[in-house]
Design a protein around this motif. Structure first.
Motif, mmCIF file in Angstrom:
data_model
loop_
_atom_site.group_PDB
_atom_site.id
_atom_site.type_symbol
_atom_site.label_atom_id
_atom_site.label_comp_id
_atom_site.label_asym_id
_atom_site.label_seq_id
_atom_site.Cartn_x
_atom_site.Cartn_y
_atom_site.Cartn_z
ATOM 1 N N ASP A 182 8.840 -6.767 3.599
ATOM 2 C CA ASP A 182 8.567 -7.665 2.475
ATOM 3 C C ASP A 182 7.069 -7.894 2.284
ATOM 4 O OD1 ASP A 182 11.380 -9.592 3.535
ATOM 5 O OD2 ASP A 182 11.290 -8.231 1.811
ATOM 6 N N ALA A 183 6.274 -7.457 3.253
ATOM 7 C CA ALA A 183 4.832 -7.648 3.147
ATOM 8 C C ALA A 183 4.284 -6.892 1.942
ATOM 9 C CB ALA A 183 4.145 -7.169 4.419
ATOM 10 N N ALA A 184 3.534 -7.587 1.105
ATOM 11 C CA ALA A 184 3.004 -6.991 -0.122
ATOM 12 C C ALA A 184 2.136 -8.023 -0.832
ATOM 13 C CB ALA A 184 4.150 -6.558 -1.043
ATOM 14 N N ILE A 185 1.528 -7.576 -1.902
ATOM 15 C CA ILE A 185 0.915 -8.531 -2.821
ATOM 16 C C ILE A 185 1.961 -8.860 -3.874
ATOM 17 C CG2 ILE A 185 -0.910 -8.956 -4.498
ATOM 18 C CD1 ILE A 185 -2.640 -6.970 -2.958
ATOM 19 N N TYR A 186 2.211 -10.125 -4.052
ATOM 20 C CA TYR A 186 3.220 -10.575 -4.997
ATOM 21 C C TYR A 186 2.532 -11.056 -6.280
ATOM 22 C CZ TYR A 186 6.935 -10.265 -1.554
ATOM 23 O OH TYR A 186 7.865 -9.789 -0.654
ATOM 24 N N TYR A 187 3.036 -10.569 -7.392
ATOM 25 C CA TYR A 187 2.484 -10.904 -8.694
ATOM 26 C C TYR A 187 3.533 -11.635 -9.517
ATOM 27 C CZ TYR A 187 -0.918 -7.245 -7.525
ATOM 28 O OH TYR A 187 -1.878 -6.474 -6.916
ATOM 29 N N CYS A 188 3.161 -12.762 -10.057
ATOM 30 C CA CYS A 188 4.071 -13.427 -10.973
ATOM 31 C C CYS A 188 3.756 -12.976 -12.408
ATOM 32 C CB CYS A 188 3.986 -14.938 -10.861
ATOM 33 S SG CYS A 188 2.401 -15.680 -11.305
ATOM 34 N N TYR A 189 4.751 -13.057 -13.241
ATOM 35 C CA TYR A 189 4.557 -12.689 -14.627
ATOM 36 C C TYR A 189 5.463 -13.541 -15.503
ATOM 37 C CZ TYR A 189 8.999 -10.109 -14.743
ATOM 38 O OH TYR A 189 10.326 -9.759 -14.700
ATOM 39 N N ILE A 190 5.110 -13.609 -16.767
ATOM 40 C CA ILE A 190 5.968 -14.267 -17.740
ATOM 41 C C ILE A 190 6.068 -13.384 -18.974
ATOM 42 C CG2 ILE A 190 5.394 -16.589 -16.934
ATOM 43 C CD1 ILE A 190 3.664 -16.913 -19.455
ATOM 44 N N PRO A 234 0.818 -1.225 0.000
ATOM 45 C CA PRO A 234 0.000 0.000 0.000
ATOM 46 C C PRO A 234 0.841 1.258 0.000
ATOM 47 C CG PRO A 234 -0.899 -1.601 1.517
ATOM 48 C CD PRO A 234 0.419 -2.157 1.049
ATOM 49 N N GLY A 235 0.531 2.163 -0.895
ATOM 50 C CA GLY A 235 1.221 3.439 -0.962
ATOM 51 C C GLY A 235 2.530 3.402 -1.724
#
Length: 125
Positions: A89-97, A40-41
């Motif tokens: 390290d707290a966050a939403i983690y997004y994977c990508y390719i 956030p932020g």
């Protein structure tokens, strides 16, 4: 192409989590897999990525020495082993390719960038 991520959760500082991300789709030639995160932020930032075949890896300075990115090429799956987790390290983690152009017969299927839906990581102090 569809990405499915798992492994997020809550952990205390100093703990570990392992994220996984699997890519589903036909006629897909993956050349890079990676993770980004957003709290956030803050702007979304690159955490780590890996090139398939060549096995080149790249890490954000903030996670070097603590996170390890790896792949199971046969299953189009990527892992992010996160050790010594910190509250930051707290966050939403997004994977990508990132996929390459592929010819199916005479038909060109353009490569592109694809993103997973995100998985939440919470680290308590």
């Amino acid at each position: 192409v569809r990405l499915v991520a798992s492994g997020g959760g809550s952990v205390q500082a100093g703990g570990s989590l392992r994220l996984s991300c699997t890519a589903y789709g036909s006629h897909t030639k993956i050349k890079v897999m990676g993770w980004t995160r957003q709290s956030p932020g803050n702007e979304r930032e690159l955490v780590a990525n890996i090139t398939l075949g060549g096995r080149s890896t790249n890490y954000a300075d903030s996670v070097k020495g603590r996170f390890i990115i790896s792949t199971n090429d046969a299953e189009n799956t990527m892992y992010l082993q996160m050790n010594s987790l910190k509250p930051e390290d707290a966050a939403i983690y997004y994977c990508y390719i990132v996929t390459s152009d592929v010819f199916i017969g005479r038909t060109l299927i353009r490569g592109g960038h694809y993103w997973g839906p995100g998985t939440q990581v919470t680290v308590s102090s």
